[in-house]
Design an enzyme around this catalytic site. Structure first.
Site, short mmCIF file in Angstrom:
data_model
loop_
_atom_site.label_atom_id
_atom_site.label_comp_id
_atom_site.label_asym_id
_atom_site.label_seq_id
_atom_site.Cartn_x
_atom_site.Cartn_y
_atom_site.Cartn_z
N SER A 273 0.82 -1.22 0.00
CA SER A 273 0.00 0.00 0.00
C SER A 273 0.85 1.26 0.00
O SER A 273 1.94 1.31 0.56
CB SER A 273 -0.90 0.03 1.23
OG SER A 273 -1.79 -1.04 1.21
N SER B 281 2.62 -3.47 8.04
CA SER B 281 2.58 -4.13 9.35
C SER B 281 3.95 -4.65 9.72
O SER B 281 4.70 -5.12 8.86
CB SER B 281 1.58 -5.29 9.32
OG SER B 281 0.28 -4.79 9.14
N GLU C 65 -3.54 -18.84 -0.42
CA GLU C 65 -4.41 -19.26 0.68
C GLU C 65 -5.64 -19.91 0.08
O GLU C 65 -6.48 -19.26 -0.51
CB GLU C 65 -4.78 -18.03 1.53
CG GLU C 65 -3.68 -17.59 2.46
CD GLU C 65 -3.28 -18.68 3.45
OE1 GLU C 65 -4.08 -18.95 4.35
OE2 GLU C 65 -2.19 -19.26 3.32
#
Lengths: 370, 451
Positions: free
Chosen positions: B124, B156, B252
């Site tokens: 981002s 993060s 995933e």
């Protein structure tokens, strides 16, 4: 683990859809809903010939002996086109006869349900408006080896056209089921005006109706009755979700085609997002329902909880989809000509039928605590 | 539809449960560093870290069902995570396995599995959130190095990470949305994005933690000021970054196991409602509270079974549980055949024609073989005493059956099995006996039965 329909079930779905598209598209539904019967006797006969009426009836009684997962496939399609017929009512009554009747009793009635010669319906709900055994007050007074029934049933599916009723009654603390012919002395049937013209319901009064011992279902108990209601609720939910999915599809089609501000309205988030929410709700409820139907076929102990979660979810979702579908159509959504109102009205019938969301949420959480 | 698991799957589930009984006893302090270190070593020895990854890179080579079972059982027991390098295991590793050079695989994969250090994710930017492909962090190649200038945000654990997987723009749109230097305009903003693997201690990188509403910091802004990255640290080709990212994120496979965590939380919520009081009684006795909890339950079950439906689609092609379902197959086939047969004779001929043409005729029997097969099936399965099969396909020439698909046949059959059966029941027996032939070989059947 395999949570999908088989190729054969998919084929059956396609056959039902093709049959309904050809024989009873929505234009035909609109014609039928204006008739006194509310359905086509000719199509009804065909349902028998096709073997669909006997889908869940045991083979030795003239049916195909298939399960609730298979039935779900058929009912979703019937719900999608709001197919007006006593199919649901007769299938539920057949389930009651199958679950609670002796071999002889099944052999006496089920073949006529499978071949369309008899329209049957489960008469359960009473003015108490309770969808469980405690709601049954209709009195069965012993007389000889048989019983005499007195009381009243409401919201009986297809009561106006039914030939046969499977009636829940009470003798003291015991709950049982009796088979009563429509023309038995003391039975009066009155059509109840319904908001949903594609679905007929009625009130049935029993005034000292004598029932012979062999017409009281020998295996009926509170437990079998609970199972019958679970089977019925799952069947209704399948039809509900077929209808909800179709209402969504109609609305999506409209949103793609209707242009405003130089663009199809489906491009606007105010339209796109409710449609996405509707899809999530329909698919989630379907997933729970498929699991519930499987549990019912397997007699899995999780069946009752799954059925209640499915009906609770579906009742709320369809009610919202019915309203949103009208809303998203704008002005034409309020017209007689466009189809959303037909689905909105079905959702109004469906919400309380066989227990509303509050009833089933309460039941699901209580089962979880046991 | 079948919710049973295969014996092998059940055996694996038991293995996981036994492991949990032994290594995660009730009352264990799963947050204690010593416990966690030991736990990590044990699950690593089991190859449950990177369980889905190929065995040759050190993963477990597990099937989808094994992954689901492992995750479910872990979630049910609130087990500590399988491996500690979260982003490395979630998408950096899969991207390197798919797009990395042998040297990159050797350098990074073992460390990710062993949890030697953390990775963070530089995706981002201030002006590129949901619209990630509009990112503008600038990257120019100079000899054997890339030079990066720009900013990332919401990164993060940037402050605790040793490496960052970084998306930069090496071509395509400039800040005005134009192709740089009037060069070839890219077909889409997804082109010209490149993926780099960069050590966080490289000169020119500044990390500024963002204080969140709880007062702590989990994510940060990361600034790049003439940061030089060797070309060998590029993952995939130059301009292939979008593809690298998308396929890694798709790694995933299924959310089915995560739902187990929600189910557990629901139980905790019920427990809380049992202990808490509302209007002078247990909150769980309050109708409003009860229904809200039941609604959560319905939503969670919806997610769970949606996940299973999606999983079933993924598994098509892999062997599926088949414990039940087959017993009613014959009856279902017969019902479908009956419906189809009937419809074909009521449908409009042109429609009929088109439909049958759509089905390829390859691999079908000859007409003579069909007549023989019908006869032998009816004799064998129904003990027919007399069978006559007449091929009537010629009567339907020019439309469906004769042209491509199965044929039209008239069957007259006598069998003691028909005694006492209705016409419909007898015909059903015939359809059942013919079984699979009804799918392709026989297009339409006219049946006369005698008891």
């Amino acid at each position: 683990m395999n949570f999908g329909f088989t190729e054969e079930q998919d084929l059956l779905r396609r056959e039902v859809r093709k049959f309904l598209d050809a024989q009873c598209p929505l234009e035909e539904v609109r014609k039928l809903m204006e008739t006194p019967d509310g359905f086509s006797r000719a199509l009804w006969k065909q349902l028998g010939e096709l073997g669909w009426l006997g889908l869940t009836i045991p083979e030795k009684q003239g049916g195909a002996g298939l399960g609730w997962v298979d039935l779900v496939v058929v009912l979703e399609e019937m719900g999608a086109t709001l197919f007006p017929s006593p199919f649901l009512a007769t299938t539920i009554a057949a389930a009651a006869l199958r679950e609670a009747g002796s071999d002889a009793q099944q052999a006496r009635w089920l073949p006529s349900l499978a071949d369309s010669s008899c329209i049957a319906s489960l008469a359960f709900l009473e003015p108490s408006d309770r969808w469980d055994a405690a709601g049954v007050a209709l009195a069965g007074r012993a007389q000889g080896k048989g019983v005499v029934l007195s009381g009243e049933k409401v919201q009986v599916l297809d009561a106006p056209s039914a030939d046969l009723f499977v009636v829940a009654f009470r003798s003291g603390n015991a709950i049982s089921l009796a088979v009563v012919e429509r023309n038995a002395a003391g039975v009066t049937v009155e059509a109840t005006p319904s908001i949903d013209q594609t679905r007929r319901v009625g009130r049935v009064r029993f005034e000292n109706v004598a029932v012979a011992a062999d017409a009281v279902l020998s295996e009926a108990s509170e437990a079998t009755l609970a199972r019958v209601l679970d089977l019925a609720t799952a069947a209704v939910t399948a039809e509900v979700l077929g209808a909800a999915g179709a209402a969504l599809q109609i609305t999506v089609n409209y949103a793609k085609q209707r242009e405003q501000f130089g663009s199809p309205i489906g491009r606007f988030q105010g339209v796109k997002h409710p449609l996405a929410e509707m899809l999530v709700d329909v698919e989630s409820a379907k997933s729970i329902l498929y699991y519930a139907a499987w549990c019912l076929d397997e007699r899995d102990p999780d069946a009752a909880r799954a059925v209640s979660l499915a009906k609770a979810y579906a009742s709320e979702a369809f009610a919202r989809i019915g309203v949103d579908s009208v809303q998203l159509h704008g002005g034409v959504g309020y017209t007689w000509e466009y189809d959303p109102h037909l689905y909105l009205k079905r959702s109004k019938w469906a919400r309380p039928a066989f227990g509303d969301s509050d009833f089933h949420y309460d039941r699901a959480i209580s089962i979880g605590e046991q | 539809m079948d919710f049973h698991f295969t014996p092998e799957e059940e055996a694996f589930r038991s293995e996981v449960r036994a492991f949990l009984d032994e290594n995660l006893p009730a009352g264990a302090n799963a947050n204690a560093p010593a416990f966690l270190a030991e736990w990590t070593q044990k699950v690593r020895a089991k190859r449950w870290v990177g369980f889905s990854w190929p065995k040759e890179v050190g993963g477990g080579g597990a099937s989808i069902m094994q992954q689901v079972i492992l995750k479910e059982e872990m979630a049910k027991r609130k087990a500590p995570p399988l491996g500690t390098c979260f982003m490395g295991l979630a998408w950096v590793g899969p991207a390197i396995i798919q797009y990395g050079t042998p040297a990159q695989k050797q350098r990074f994969i073992p460390d990710i599995l062993d949890g030697k250090y953390q990775w963070c994710t530089g995706y981002s930017e201030p002006a590129s959130g949901s619209d990630l492909a509009s990112l503008q962090c600038k990257c120019v190649r100079e000899g054997d190095e890339y030079v990066v200038n720009g900013q990332k945000i919401w990164t993060s654990i940037a402050m605790w990470s040793k490496w960052i997987i970084l998306l930069v723009r090496t071509g395509g749109l400039d800040s005005e949305g134009q192709a740089p230097g009037g060069a070839m305009r890219p077909a889409s903003k997804h082109e010209g994005i490149t993926c780099l693997l960069v050590p966080m201690d490289t000169k020119g990188i500044t990390v500024r933690p963002i204080k969140n509403m709880s007062g702590g910091s989990m994510f940060a802004e990361v600034f790049f000021d003439a940061v030089r990255v060797p070309v060998e640290n590029r993952l995939g080709e130059e301009g292939q970054g979008w593809q690298v990212t998308v396929s890694a994120l798709a790694h995933e496979r299924s959310s089915i196991a995560e739902v187990e965590g929600l189910r557990r939380k629901l139980e905790e919520l019920k427990e809380l409602a049992r202990k808490s009081r509302k209007n002078g009684r247990a909150a769980l006795e309050d109708d409003g509270i009860r229904r809200r909890i039941a609604r959560f339950e319905a939503k969670i079950e919806g997610m769970r079974f949606n996940g299973m439906r999606a999983l079933t689609k993924q598994l098509r092609g892999e062997p599926l549980g088949t414990r039940s379902g087959w017993r009613s197959l014959a009856a279902l086939r017969a019902l479908v055949a009956r419906s189809r047969n009937r419809r074909r004779h009521t449908e409009h001929p042109e429609e009929h024609h088109r439909r049958a043409r759509a089905r390829p005729p390859e691999g079908l029997m000859s007409t003579e073989d069909r007549v023989q097969r019908i006869e032998s099936l009816l004799r064998e399965k129904l003990g027919a005493t007399d069978v006559q099969v007449v091929d009537e396909s010629h009567k339907h020439r020019g439309h469906a059956g004769a042209a491509g698909g199965g044929g039209h046949f008239r069957v007259t059959i006598a069998s003691p099995r028909f005694a006492g059966l209705s016409l419909v029941q007898a015909q059903r027996l015939v359809y059942e006996a013919l079984g699979e032939m009804m799918t392709h070989e026989i297009h339409a059947l006219t049946i006369t039965t005698r008891g």
